[in-house]
Design a protein around this motif. Structure first.
Motif, PDB file in Angstrom:
ATOM      1  N   LEU A 194       0.839  -1.199   0.000  1.00 30.17           N
ATOM      2  CA  LEU A 194       0.000   0.000   0.000  1.00 30.17           C
ATOM      3  C   LEU A 194       0.880   1.258   0.000  1.00 30.17           C
ATOM      4  N   LEU A 198       0.817   4.114  -2.857  1.00 28.87           N
ATOM      5  CA  LEU A 198       0.478   5.512  -2.573  1.00 28.87           C
ATOM      6  C   LEU A 198       1.626   6.449  -2.932  1.00 28.87           C
ATOM      7  N   THR A 204      -1.221  12.774  -3.102  1.00 28.26           N
ATOM      8  CA  THR A 204      -1.358  13.524  -1.850  1.00 28.26           C
ATOM      9  C   THR A 204      -2.345  14.675  -2.031  1.00 28.26           C
ATOM     10  N   ALA A 208      -9.991  10.145  -1.190  1.00 26.31           N
ATOM     11  CA  ALA A 208      -9.876   8.689  -1.363  1.00 26.31           C
ATOM     12  C   ALA A 208     -11.083   8.016  -0.738  1.00 26.31           C
ATOM     13  N   ILE A 210     -12.842   5.072   1.090  1.00 24.84           N
ATOM     14  CA  ILE A 210     -12.523   3.868   1.869  1.00 24.84           C
ATOM     15  C   ILE A 210     -13.844   3.210   2.242  1.00 24.84           C
ATOM     16  N   ARG A 219      -7.411   2.713   6.496  1.00 25.83           N
ATOM     17  CA  ARG A 219      -7.927   4.078   6.653  1.00 25.83           C
ATOM     18  C   ARG A 219      -6.823   5.012   7.151  1.00 25.83           C
ATOM     19  N   MET A 222      -4.140   5.891   4.615  1.00 22.51           N
ATOM     20  CA  MET A 222      -4.554   6.934   3.670  1.00 22.51           C
ATOM     21  C   MET A 222      -4.333   8.321   4.289  1.00 22.51           C
ATOM     22  N   GLU A 223      -4.712   8.439   5.554  1.00 23.82           N
ATOM     23  CA  GLU A 223      -4.551   9.742   6.218  1.00 23.82           C
ATOM     24  C   GLU A 223      -3.066  10.106   6.304  1.00 23.82           C
ATOM     25  N   LEU A 227      -4.000  11.884   2.212  1.00 17.92           N
ATOM     26  CA  LEU A 227      -5.240  11.835   1.433  1.00 17.92           C
ATOM     27  C   LEU A 227      -6.411  12.255   2.307  1.00 17.92           C
ATOM     28  N   VAL A 229      -9.795  11.289   3.430  1.00 14.98           N
ATOM     29  CA  VAL A 229     -10.553  10.037   3.443  1.00 14.98           C
ATOM     30  C   VAL A 229     -12.056  10.293   3.371  1.00 14.98           C
ATOM     31  N   ILE A 253      -8.552   7.794  -5.502  1.00 11.24           N
ATOM     32  CA  ILE A 253      -8.281   6.432  -5.027  1.00 11.24           C
ATOM     33  C   ILE A 253      -9.565   5.836  -4.461  1.00 11.24           C
ATOM     34  N   LEU A 255     -10.028   2.440  -2.079  1.00 16.87           N
ATOM     35  CA  LEU A 255      -9.358   1.298  -1.436  1.00 16.87           C
ATOM     36  C   LEU A 255     -10.426   0.281  -1.060  1.00 16.87           C
TER      37      LEU A 255
END
Ligand SMILES: Cc1ncc(COP(=O)(O)O)c(C=O)c1O
Length: 478
Positions: A194, A198, A204, A208, A210, A219, A222-223, A227, A229, A253, A255
């Protein structure tokens, strides 16, 4: 008798241009290594002669440094056993360790080792008794022996070719995913995959999608990648793509866990698969497929990977051997679309090269020798049996159990505090996890417990199920 601790040599950093005399530098380096614990009590130091040769200094220089360490009661001469680190270090010499802020570990049950052994119903770990240890140890020993005949050079950061070939061949059969071995990048597991994706995608600041509920570490990842979320609900067909398009049409994105949604276990329906990849293709977005359970589907044949379908060039497929084999092996992989391969390899080469060549070679042998397919077949049968005895053992539960991947989902009444219940369960020696912890926002959370069947065996099933039955029945009476 053990040989000298190699850390002693590593600990010594000589700067011949520095004004500090060389003997002083050797003394200070070794003293620092002892006080910081790099050299532990009882560790043997190299002989004065060996160390002098290694460092390219006079023997007398090393001897003088050792004498000073003896004077400070940090090492002692143990006759033919050479110089060793003393068992009691004078407190006046100990360097205080820096103060640390209290650790904040909100994701503790998900990403960190737990103390003690694996408990019944504990999530995220494979069976502790059915790892093919004998075969694996033999192949690891062979691979380690073979290391001697390989040149001592860096491995391919993308992963050893022989393993990539095996992974590509296996995916074609088990996940109906046809890819070239050059599309495969070997990683240390899903999470490194992952991170690789990313970094390579450079998204960035973008939104995204989730899944909600979804894997908490996904999750948080991603943060951490910067990103924004956007939680998207999941129903009986998987992630609600229409809701994603309504909430964040320009996300870059998505996920997802299309094979067996984590934690609800549903498989993404054909219509949703199409809608998801259509959206990605139309918006220049990427779908990241977390295929953590691979073909470990206990009800019939696993659905094909999302990356095997139309518009697969928008899908980045991430696999892992953590659940199918063991997290101890620490190997996973990414299958990237051909157009992104150069980019992914560049990121692997610079930031996250493939793990140990020895382990990769052992795994390639394990796969090519047919052991992996055999192991998977065995684990599917075993887990199916374990799930059936767990369900049978939980017939007195005041709830309707649902199956979900390698776990059972036990819904609770709306007002139930599943987090408190999970803590209480731990005190009783069982470890289901609260379902609410998988939701992005507590206000949408449905309380429940998730109980893995991977370590429910004939010898612990009765007790584990009794504890859970009693715990939940007691809750009902409150
Ligand atoms: C949904 C999901 N994805 C990925 C992983 C982690 O995989 P890895 O151990 O390869 O990082 C887990 C582990 O429990 C998981 O539940």
């Amino acid at each position: 008798m053990t040989g000298p601790n190699p850390n002693a040599e590593c600990a010594i950093n000589l700067d011949r241009a520095a004004p500090t005399p060389i003997g002083e530098q050797i003394f200070a380096s070794l003293k620092g290594a002892i006080l910081s614990g790099v050299l532990a009590s009882g560790d043997r130091l190299p002989s004065g002669r060996d160390l002098a040769v290694q460092l390219g200094v006079a023997r007398g220089t090393v001897r003088a440094a050792y004498d000073r360490l003896v004077d400070e009661s940090l090492i002692f001469g143990a006759g033919s056993a050479g110089m060793r680190v003393c068992s009691e270090i004078p407190t006046s010499s100990i360097i205080p360790t820096p103060a640390m802020p209290p650790p904040n570990r909100p994701l503790l049950p998900f990403g960190r080792p737990q103390s003690g052994g694996v408990l019944p119903f504990q999530m995220g770990v494979p069976s502790q008794t059915d790892f093919p240890a004998k075969t694996w140890h033999r192949l690891m020993a062979n691979a380690a022996r073979a290391d001697r005949s390989f040149s001592q050079v860096y491995g391919d950061p993308q992963g050893e070719q022989e393993l990539r070939v095996q992974i590509a061949a296996h995916l074609a059969v088990s996940r109906q995913l046809r890819c070239h071995p050059d599309q495969v990048v070997v990683t240390s597991g899903y999470r490194q995959g992952l991170a690789l994706a990313l970094t390579a995608l450079q998204v960035t600041g973008a939104e995204a999608w989730i899944e909600d509920p979804g894997y908490p570490l996904g999750r948080r990842a991603m943060e951490l990648a910067g990103l924004c979320v956007v939680p998207i609900p999941v129903d009986s067909e998987g992630i609600c793509v229409a809701e994603g398009i309504r909430k964040a049409p320009d996300a870059k994105i998505a996920l997802v866990t299309p094979g067996q949604q984590a934690p609800l276990g549903v498989c993404l329906s054909p219509a949703r698969r199409l809608a998801l990849t259509d959206w990605a293709a139309g918006r220049d977005a990427w779908v990241i497929e977390d295929d953590y359970l691979s073909e470990l589907q206990l009800d019939g044949r696993a659905a094909p990977a999302l990356a095997s379908g139309p518009d697969a060039d928008r899908v980045i497929h991430i696999g892992s051997f953590s659940k199918t084999m063991s997290p101890v092996i620490g190997v996973g992989f990414v299958v990237c679309p051909p157009l992104l391969a150069t980019r992914f390899i560049e990121v692997a080469s610079t930031l996250s090269p493939a793990p140990s060549q020895t382990i990769q070679r052992a795994l390639a042998e394990f796969m090519s020798g047919g052991h992996y397919l055999r192991h998977l077949r065995k684990m599917k049968a075993l887990y199916t049996f374990q799930r059936s005895i767990a369900i049978e053992g939980l017939t007195e539960l005041p709830a309707t159990i649902e199956t979900s991947g390698l776990a059972l989902k036990i819904p609770l009444l709306d007002h139930a505090d599943d987090k408190r219940l999970a803590l209480r369960a731990r005190e009783l020696g069982i470890a289901p996890v609260p379902l609410s912890a998988w939701y992005a926002s507590p206000s949408n959370a449905t309380p429940g417990l998730l109980a893995s069947i991977t370590n429910i065996r004939a010898d612990n099933c009765e007790t584990a199920c009794r504890e859970l039955n009693e715990l939940l029945n007691a809750l009902l009476k409150q």
